[in-house]
Design a protein around this motif. Structure first.
Motif, PDB file in Angstrom:
ATOM      1  N   THR A  70       0.627  -0.958  -0.046  1.00 59.30           N
ATOM      2  CA  THR A  70      -0.509  -0.007  -0.024  1.00 59.30           C
ATOM      3  C   THR A  70       0.831   0.811  -0.126  1.00 59.30           C
ATOM      4  N   HIS A  71       2.228   1.033   0.582  1.00 58.96           N
ATOM      5  CA  HIS A  71       3.007   1.976   0.839  1.00 58.96           C
ATOM      6  C   HIS A  71       4.308   1.683   1.102  1.00 58.96           C
ATOM      7  N   LEU A  72       4.729   2.930   0.852  1.00 60.08           N
ATOM      8  CA  LEU A  72       6.511   2.648   0.811  1.00 60.08           C
ATOM      9  C   LEU A  72       7.529   2.376   2.660  1.00 60.08           C
ATOM     10  N   HIS A  73       6.501   2.445   3.502  1.00 55.51           N
ATOM     11  CA  HIS A  73       6.823   2.178   4.591  1.00 55.51           C
ATOM     12  C   HIS A  73       7.342   1.016   5.145  1.00 55.51           C
ATOM     13  N   ALA A  74       8.213   1.076   5.730  1.00 50.14           N
ATOM     14  CA  ALA A  74       9.438  -0.843   6.692  1.00 50.14           C
ATOM     15  C   ALA A  74       8.497  -1.480   6.819  1.00 50.14           C
ATOM     16  N   ASP A  75       7.727  -1.112   7.693  1.00 52.92           N
ATOM     17  CA  ASP A  75       6.626  -2.342   7.811  1.00 52.92           C
ATOM     18  C   ASP A  75       5.220  -2.580   7.425  1.00 52.92           C
ATOM     19  N   HIS A  76       5.236  -2.406   6.188  1.00 51.08           N
ATOM     20  CA  HIS A  76       4.418  -2.599   5.047  1.00 51.08           C
ATOM     21  C   HIS A  76       5.262  -3.241   3.745  1.00 51.08           C
ATOM     22  N   PHE A  77       6.589  -2.744   3.194  1.00 53.66           N
ATOM     23  CA  PHE A  77       6.951  -3.064   2.251  1.00 53.66           C
ATOM     24  C   PHE A  77       8.052  -4.523   3.107  1.00 53.66           C
ATOM     25  N   GLY A 166      -1.136  11.409   0.877  1.00 50.42           N
ATOM     26  CA  GLY A 166      -1.338  12.289   2.513  1.00 50.42           C
ATOM     27  C   GLY A 166      -0.280  11.414   3.653  1.00 50.42           C
ATOM     28  N   HIS A 167      -0.509   9.936   3.540  1.00 51.03           N
ATOM     29  CA  HIS A 167       0.622   9.225   4.783  1.00 51.03           C
ATOM     30  C   HIS A 167       1.879   9.161   4.499  1.00 51.03           C
ATOM     31  N   THR A 168       1.708   8.930   2.824  1.00 62.37           N
ATOM     32  CA  THR A 168       3.206   8.612   2.006  1.00 62.37           C
ATOM     33  C   THR A 168       2.453   9.846   0.729  1.00 62.37           C
ATOM     34  N   GLY A 185      -4.421  -0.103   3.890  1.00 60.78           N
ATOM     35  CA  GLY A 185      -3.422   0.495   5.049  1.00 60.78           C
ATOM     36  C   GLY A 185      -3.269   1.259   5.805  1.00 60.78           C
ATOM     37  N   ASP A 186      -2.501   2.504   6.034  1.00 62.34           N
ATOM     38  CA  ASP A 186      -2.422   3.577   6.753  1.00 62.34           C
ATOM     39  C   ASP A 186      -3.013   4.166   6.790  1.00 62.34           C
ATOM     40  N   HIS A 187      -4.142   4.205   5.516  1.00 64.32           N
ATOM     41  CA  HIS A 187      -5.413   5.267   5.634  1.00 64.32           C
ATOM     42  C   HIS A 187      -6.011   5.786   6.209  1.00 64.32           C
TER      43      HIS A 187
END
Ligand SMILES: [Zn+2]
Length: 322
Positions: A70-77, A166-168, A185-187
């Protein structure tokens, strides 16, 4: 442990030890051709063990599996790196993909935060304790760019990419029309509010985030499947709570500036935070880093709306009420 949510759709809880987020929800969709895993976890043993355990339970072969992040943050990717090989497709939105591919190290972000009042002598320890530094992925898998409106078909589901920056800068949810599912995701999260931070010049992430909330508010959603914590059903009520949260936050920042011109770090030290610490001084340095970014995001929004002005004194950016 894997939990079956709907036909071919499972949730695996990936622990995030020491993080206030608790865990990542990794969603697995089984398909006779190629399975899909939506978001993964950090590049650390606890996450890998939970993921492999869950996949074994439901009989998913990584050799026949692709990833949607969903986005680049390490906990997701980050864990996608350990789970993928050259035959794997890793879907990622364009802006986050470009940010990863053009990564210039921490220095530009550190300089930006120092400009916003973050103490220079705490920068190194902030970076060293950042989850992306400790548990990030340093060998990037090949990524396939996803654009707003693209459809990924898997397990009998048509998953449509919905850009929600927004979040990223590029955060992108997935929407499934028949069952009215939103992989958010984190939205949109419940129990905690997504971090909206600003760590680069010339952007207004809070404005983007609020517009992305408006975009999702108009959609038919019966079940939100977020990147962390509990699943939720009443998407619009949660969106309204998140809007209110940021409205209150903006008023709080304005009331803090009534004490006089301040930089973002000083404003952050006076904002209220939902964290188990007795004082700002007791905050872990990584939380001060995120808090400063969040203060900048709110100050930038107020600046763009003409309610505060920005000045620069001796290499430090200061905001005051207009
Ligand atoms: Zn995130």
């Amino acid at each position: 442990m894997a939990e079956e949510l709907l036909r071919n759709l499972y949730r695996i809880e990936i622990p995030l030890p020491g993080s206030p987020l608790g865990w990542v929800n990794s969603y697995v969709i089984k398909d006779p051709e190629r399975n899909l895993i939506i978001d993964t976890g950090l590049n650390r043993k606890e996450c890998l063990d939970a993921m492999l355990g869950g996949l074994a339970e439901i009989g998913v072969d990584l050799k026949q599996t692709d990833f949607y992040i969903t986005h680049l943050h390490a906990d997701h990717f980050a864990l996608a790196q350990s789970l993928s090989d050259v035959t794997t497709t890793v879907y990622m939105n364009g802006p986050d993909k470009a940010f990863i591919e053009n990564w210039q190290g921490w220095e530009p972000i550190a300089e930006f935060l120092v400009l916003n009042g973050f103490p220079r002598d705490e920068i190194d320890s902030a970076i060293n304790s950042h989850p992306a530094q400790k548990y990030g992925s340093w060998q990037m898998p090949m990524m396939s760019a996803v654009e707003d409106g693209d459809i990924i078909r898997c397990g009998g589901y048509d998953l449509m990419a919905v850009a929600t920056p927004g979040h990223t800068r590029g955060h992108t949810c997935l929407y499934e029309r028949v069952n009215k599912l939103l992989f958010s995701g984190d939205h949109i999260l419940i129990d905690i509010t997504p971090n909206i931070g600003c760590s680069v010049e010339g952007t207004n992430p809070l404005e983007l985030y609020l517009a992305s909330l408006d975009k999702v508010f108009g959609m038919q959603v019966d079940l939100v499947l977020p990147g962390h914590r509990r699943l939720l059903r009443d998407c619009n009520s949660r969106i309204e709570e998140l809007r209110q949260h940021h409205r209150r936050r903006l008023e709080e920042v304005l009331s803090i500036l009534e004490y006089g011109p301040q930089n973002a770090y000083e404003a952050a030290s006076r904002m209220t935070w939902d964290i188990d610490c007795s004082s700002w001084e007791a905050f872990p340095v990584s939380q001060k880093w995120f808090a400063t970014g969040e203060a900048v995001a709110h100050l930038r929004y107020l600046e763009e709306s003409g309610r505060v002005v920005r000045d620069e004194h001796a290499g430090c950016r200061v905001y005051s009420i207009t």
